[in-house]
Design a protein around this motif. Structure first.
Motif, PDB file in Angstrom:
ATOM      1  N   THR A  74      22.713 -50.058  21.756  1.00 53.75           N
ATOM      2  CA  THR A  74      23.016 -48.633  22.528  1.00 53.75           C
ATOM      3  C   THR A  74      22.959 -47.389  21.473  1.00 53.75           C
ATOM      4  OG1 THR A  74      25.383 -48.618  22.307  1.00 53.75           O
ATOM      5  CG2 THR A  74      24.267 -49.508  24.320  1.00 53.75           C
ATOM      6  N   HIS A  75      23.230 -47.823  19.940  1.00 53.01           N
ATOM      7  CA  HIS A  75      23.360 -46.741  19.009  1.00 53.01           C
ATOM      8  C   HIS A  75      21.870 -46.316  18.502  1.00 53.01           C
ATOM      9  CE1 HIS A  75      27.515 -46.533  18.987  1.00 53.01           C
ATOM     10  NE2 HIS A  75      27.646 -47.947  19.573  1.00 53.01           N
ATOM     11  N   ILE A  76      21.340 -45.451  19.056  1.00 55.71           N
ATOM     12  CA  ILE A  76      19.874 -45.099  18.647  1.00 55.71           C
ATOM     13  C   ILE A  76      19.637 -43.963  17.948  1.00 55.71           C
ATOM     14  CG2 ILE A  76      19.121 -46.177  20.890  1.00 55.71           C
ATOM     15  CD1 ILE A  76      18.627 -43.381  21.897  1.00 55.71           C
ATOM     16  N   GLY A  77      20.663 -43.190  17.540  1.00 55.81           N
ATOM     17  CA  GLY A  77      20.628 -41.934  16.630  1.00 55.81           C
ATOM     18  C   GLY A  77      19.934 -42.294  15.130  1.00 55.81           C
ATOM     19  N   ASP A 160      28.245 -43.082  12.633  1.00 61.92           N
ATOM     20  CA  ASP A 160      28.507 -42.869  14.260  1.00 61.92           C
ATOM     21  C   ASP A 160      29.046 -43.817  15.040  1.00 61.92           C
ATOM     22  OD1 ASP A 160      27.892 -39.975  14.009  1.00 61.92           O
ATOM     23  OD2 ASP A 160      25.510 -40.499  14.414  1.00 61.92           O
ATOM     24  N   GLN A 164      32.807 -45.020  17.218  1.00 58.89           N
ATOM     25  CA  GLN A 164      32.976 -45.480  18.603  1.00 58.89           C
ATOM     26  C   GLN A 164      33.546 -46.710  18.710  1.00 58.89           C
ATOM     27  OE1 GLN A 164      32.672 -43.720  20.929  1.00 58.89           O
ATOM     28  NE2 GLN A 164      30.852 -42.184  21.145  1.00 58.89           N
ATOM     29  N   ARG A 165      33.065 -47.832  17.619  1.00 61.76           N
ATOM     30  CA  ARG A 165      33.362 -49.333  17.678  1.00 61.76           C
ATOM     31  C   ARG A 165      34.529 -49.623  16.894  1.00 61.76           C
ATOM     32  NH1 ARG A 165      30.748 -50.205  22.174  1.00 61.76           N
ATOM     33  NH2 ARG A 165      28.537 -49.240  22.360  1.00 61.76           N
ATOM     34  N   ARG A 169      39.475 -48.879  22.174  1.00 62.27           N
ATOM     35  CA  ARG A 169      38.889 -49.308  23.478  1.00 62.27           C
ATOM     36  C   ARG A 169      37.286 -50.133  23.296  1.00 62.27           C
ATOM     37  NH1 ARG A 169      40.307 -49.630  27.953  1.00 62.27           N
ATOM     38  NH2 ARG A 169      38.500 -48.562  28.778  1.00 62.27           N
ATOM     39  N   ALA A 170      37.050 -50.255  22.072  1.00 57.00           N
ATOM     40  CA  ALA A 170      35.752 -50.773  21.979  1.00 57.00           C
ATOM     41  C   ALA A 170      36.003 -52.422  22.388  1.00 57.00           C
ATOM     42  CB  ALA A 170      35.179 -50.721  20.766  1.00 57.00           C
TER      43      ALA A 170
END
Ligand SMILES: Cc1cc2nc3c(=O)[nH]c(=O)nc-3n(C[C@H](O)[C@H](O)[C@H](O)COP(=O)(O)OP(=O)(O)OC[C@H]3O[C@@H](n4cnc5c(N)ncnc54)[C@H](O)[C@@H]3O)c2cc1C
Length: 224
Positions: A74-77, A160, A164-165, A169-170
């Protein structure tokens, strides 16, 4: 048990590289390591994000679940790229799978889970015997199956991702995978160790507040 292998194509001295690139746009001499390092650290601390897009990491992720690798994608940047172990060419009849701690620590659940995996293995073998192509048998395989990928990401993308990870919560397997990435990079070179320690952390560490609906309580909610 997953593992991360950093490949030799990975930028060895990412800080000096950033300083050299930034030096070009400032018209500075770029043949001095010390000046390059100082310039790079200034750029990084000033959030000059494009400079983080020069260093690349090439790595093999092996033995993590298909589920967590789906999340990895999902990490596409910055347009990362990857190749994944084929379910068309590789015979998955004896696939290995991840057992999460919640299941491993509960004997009744462990029996149910292992029976389920055995049934899938058996169904896959029977479909193969019936002449069904591997690529179609593969549709019966579970998300818990272990897989292997080779991928390339720039520093900015990984930073990035960390935000998130490394968040509580990940998903726990992702947190473990990301910790493995951090440790593999730390071992790869001293400059990577510096960058990981400096830049890779959960998003709350940047603002000292939590934007998550159901945060872990480490920091106050953002809305408060
Ligand atoms: C706790 C948690 C639960 C989740 N639950 C779900 C779920 O239920 N279902 C699901 O599908 N996903 C879920 N996700 C994944 C989530 O929705 C994102 O897909 C994931 O975090 C990657 O998105 P990112 O913005 O961090 O992207 P990255 O690709 O890491 O991008 C980082 C930054 O780059 C920039 N960027 C990236 N791509 C673009 C672009 N195309 N255009 C412009 N700017 C760009 C943006 O500024 C972005 O913030 C979850 C993630 C977490 C951490």
């Amino acid at each position: 048990m997953g593992s991360v292998t950093i490949l030799e194509h990975t930028t060895k001295n990412p800080i000096r590289m950033i300083g050299e690139m930034a030096g070009v746009c400032w018209g500075s001499a770029t043949d001095n390591d010390e000046a390059n390092i100082t310039r790079a650290l200034n750029c990084i601390k000033s959030n000059h994000g494009r400079t983080l897009e020069f260093p690349d990491v090439y790595m093999v992720l092996d033995g993590y679940s298909a589920r967590v690798i789906r999340e990895w994608y999902t990490h596409i940047g910055g347009a990362p790229t990857r190749l994944q172990s084929s379910t068309r060419y590789v015979n998955a009849k004896n696939f290995a799978y991840i057992t999460p701690p919640s299941v491993a620590q509960n004997p009744a659940a462990k029996t149910i889970y292992e029976d389920c995996m055995e049934q899938i293995r058996s169904a896959y073998a029977k479909l193969m015997e019936a002449g069904i192509p591997k690529e179609d048998c593969a549709l019966a395989l579970p998300l818990g199956m272990e897989t292997r990928i080779v991928c390339k990401h720039n520093l900015r993308n990984l930073m990035d991702m960390s935000r998130q990870r490394m968040c509580s919560r990940a998903y726990h397997e992702y947190r473990k995978l990301f910790l493995d990435v951090c440790n593999a990079l730390r071992a790869y070179s001293p400059e990577w160790e510096t960058l990981v320690n400096m830049l890779f952390h959960a998003k709350c560490e940047e603002t000292k507040t939590c934007p998550e609906e159901r945060g872990c309580g480490r920091y106050p909610k953002k809305d408060n």
